[in-house]
Scaffold this motif. Structure first.
Motif, short mmCIF file in Angstrom:
data_model
loop_
_atom_site.label_atom_id
_atom_site.label_comp_id
_atom_site.label_asym_id
_atom_site.label_seq_id
_atom_site.Cartn_x
_atom_site.Cartn_y
_atom_site.Cartn_z
N GLN A 36 -13.46 -16.50 7.55
CA GLN A 36 -14.18 -17.64 8.13
C GLN A 36 -13.65 -18.97 7.60
OE1 GLN A 36 -18.18 -16.48 7.11
NE2 GLN A 36 -18.37 -15.13 8.87
N VAL A 83 -12.69 -22.03 10.08
CA VAL A 83 -13.35 -23.34 9.99
C VAL A 83 -12.32 -24.44 9.71
CG1 VAL A 83 -14.99 -24.73 8.65
CG2 VAL A 83 -15.58 -22.39 9.32
N ILE A 129 -19.79 -17.77 13.74
CA ILE A 129 -19.48 -19.06 13.12
C ILE A 129 -19.98 -20.24 13.94
CG2 ILE A 129 -17.61 -20.57 12.33
CD1 ILE A 129 -15.92 -18.00 11.89
N SER A 130 -19.67 -20.29 15.23
CA SER A 130 -20.00 -21.44 16.08
C SER A 130 -21.18 -21.12 16.98
CB SER A 130 -18.79 -21.82 16.95
OG SER A 130 -17.69 -22.19 16.16
N PHE A 171 -20.66 -25.19 11.74
CA PHE A 171 -20.01 -23.91 11.43
C PHE A 171 -20.87 -23.15 10.42
CE2 PHE A 171 -16.79 -27.14 12.37
CZ PHE A 171 -16.23 -26.58 13.50
N CYS A 214 -10.48 -25.30 12.78
CA CYS A 214 -11.28 -26.15 13.66
C CYS A 214 -11.28 -27.60 13.17
CB CYS A 214 -12.72 -25.64 13.74
SG CYS A 214 -12.92 -24.09 14.64
N VAL A 218 -21.43 -27.60 7.68
CA VAL A 218 -21.22 -26.17 7.41
C VAL A 218 -22.44 -25.61 6.70
CG1 VAL A 218 -19.83 -24.45 6.20
CG2 VAL A 218 -18.71 -26.41 7.28
#
Length: 491
Positions: free
Chosen positions: A407, A411, A377-378, A386, A414, A138
């Protein structure tokens, strides 16, 4: 798991950066039952931009109750718009309260990260040469972490003290000095009023005049604090009302630019009241539509510029010389101290780290035409990476903390999916990212930010890479949970 064991065993998550994004995500990870994470922070303390920007007068331009985590309210903010030191202490408080320190490494800069497709692991390299592995990486570096210096010949030749506002030299004495400030952005309008009364002469070099409107600031009383302590619901209500007030401003930025007229009228009235010198006032009228660049708020910037010892120079700077600054009219403005209020390299995001994804693809190369990411984000080709506060998630009207919390949810969704389904990786499909960003650029082209001016919201080529061209509640809905059909998933 000890920090030594974490250094050898694959972690669930490595987080780069200990500002609002990294600290907030770490807290939420713990709350979601994901505790084998590690934060790597290049600085010597937490806080990100609120650690670095300690210049005189540094403060937030979003109300305090809105510029704080919803899950960690602070009822005793000193002022409506918090000062830098208080915000920095708030982040430190969160680290202490949620026991993050054992999983936080300071003075630990990430230089590179490489994704191994076979194992589904990120290999993260630090400046000390250490390598860590993690199932997810991240980036919580943000958009305002790398000071931008002006491209002016001769900067290194200057004989006096010179520094950027984000690296303020507090040991440099300004009293009685001839000081030059290059730039009139969000930082300059805060520190110029603080230093103007101290210096013998202040020269402000302005390339483009900003729109500055009044700041509705005030101190919170002890009674205010007591009320919010006694009735937490009251603070939730205050935060909610502030959110609605700020969200309504998006109507003018995004949907109805004509609504900017009232703000423009407020600007002209503010300028008229703050600057009595007609010649100075004329230099402070912007030559672009209001809202196209960031609108600034200050009650003391214009009165500071109105001082007899303050000069506004709009001639182009030709070069910097040992004795001062020479402008295009040939004049040398003798200077003792030079301060750069020139902002940040906001469109470069993860630079200068070398991030390598699938098939040896480098992120800097993938973003050579301007950064883009799915939902900000991706990034396609970079599985299990991320980005917090990534491309097109900045705001011109509300609190970035609200965007960050959206976010965090996405995240964590995910990460939970990776674990629950036993996936090696998830990689956003290129066509999904492409379609999303076509829509983003189309929406951005219809906002006030695309009305013919240049700003840090866009690249030199004109691509809008920074701002979210919509409402924050629509972003919250968009990031409520990940849709697995958007991703290529591998076991």
């Amino acid at each position: 798991m000890s920090i030594d064991e974490q250094a050898t065993a694959p972690l669930s998550v490595v987080i780069i950066g200990a500002g609002f994004g990294g600290i907030g995500l770490a807290i939420r990870l713990d709350q979601a039952g994901i505790s084998d994470w590690l934060i790597l922070e290049k600085g010597g303390d937490v806080g990100g931009t609120w650690r670095d920007n300690s210049y005189p007068g540094a403060a937030c331009d979003v109300p305090s109750h809105l510029y704080s985590y919803s899950f960690e309210p602070k009822p005793d903010w000193s002022t409506r718009y918090a000062r830098q030191e208080e915000i920095h202490q708030y982040i430190r408080h969160c680290v202490r309260k949620y026991h993050l320190a054992p999983r936080l490494r300071l003075d630990c800069e990430v230089t590179a990260a490489r994704f191994d497709e076979a194992s589904g692991l990120w290999h993260v390299t630090t400046a000390q040469g250490e390598e860590l592995t993690a199932r997810a990486l991240v980036s919580a570096c943000g958009q305002l972490n790398r000071p931008l210096y002006p491209s002016i010949p001769g900067l290194e030749s200057f004989a006096g003290d010179a520094f950027h506002s984000a690296k303020w030299k507090h040991d440099v004495e300004l009293e009685g000095k001839r000081v030059a400030v290059i730039g009139t952005g969000a930082s300059a309008i805060q520190f110029v009023p603080q230093i103007a009364p101290k210096v013998s002469h202040l020269t402000v070099y302005q390339r483009s005049a900003p729109y500055v409107i009044p700041k509705a600031d005030r101190e919170y009383s002890q009674r205010d604090h007591q009320r919010l302590h006694a009735w937490p619901a009251l603070q939730k209500l205050a935060r909610g009302l502030q959110y609605l007030a700020h969200e309504s401003r998006a109507l003018a930025f995004i949907s109805y630019p004509q609504m900017m007229k009232s703000t423009e009228n407020a600007f002209y009235k503010h300028l008229q009241q703050g600057v009595t010198d007609p010649a100075k006032r004329a230099k402070l009228i912007p030559d672009y539509p209001i809202g196209c660049k960031r609108i600034l708020i200050s009650n003391d910037f214009y009165p500071a510029l109105d001082r007899a010892n303050v000069e506004i120079v709009t001639n182009r700077i030709e070069r910097v010389e040992p004795a001062g600054v020479r402008t295009s009219d040939g004049e040398l403005h003798e200077t003792d101290v030079l301060i750069y209020g020139t902002g940040f390299a906001a469109t470069e995001f993860l630079a200068p780290m070398a991030i390598t994804g699938r098939d040896g693809q480098e992120l800097n190369h993938a973003w050579r035409a301007g950064a883009e990411a799915y939902k900000g984000i991706s990034v396609s080709g970079f599985p299990n990476l991320f980005v917090l506060y990534g491309p097109n998630t900045n705001l011109g009207h509300s609190s970035i903390i609200y965007m960050l919390e959206s976010q965090f949810n996405y995240v964590i969704g995910c990460l939970q999916t990776l674990h629950r389904r036993g996936l090696r990786y998830m990689d956003v499909r290129p066509e999904v990212q492409g379609a999303f960003n076509v829509d983003i650029q189309q929406a951005a082209s219809e906002t006030v930010w695309s009305r013919g001016c240049t700003s840090w919201y866009q690249t030199a080529e004109g691509k809008q890479t920074n701002n979210w061209p919509g409402y924050t509640f629509s972003y919250r809905r968009l990031t409520r949970k990940p849709e697995m059909s958007d991703y290529e998933c591998a076991r």
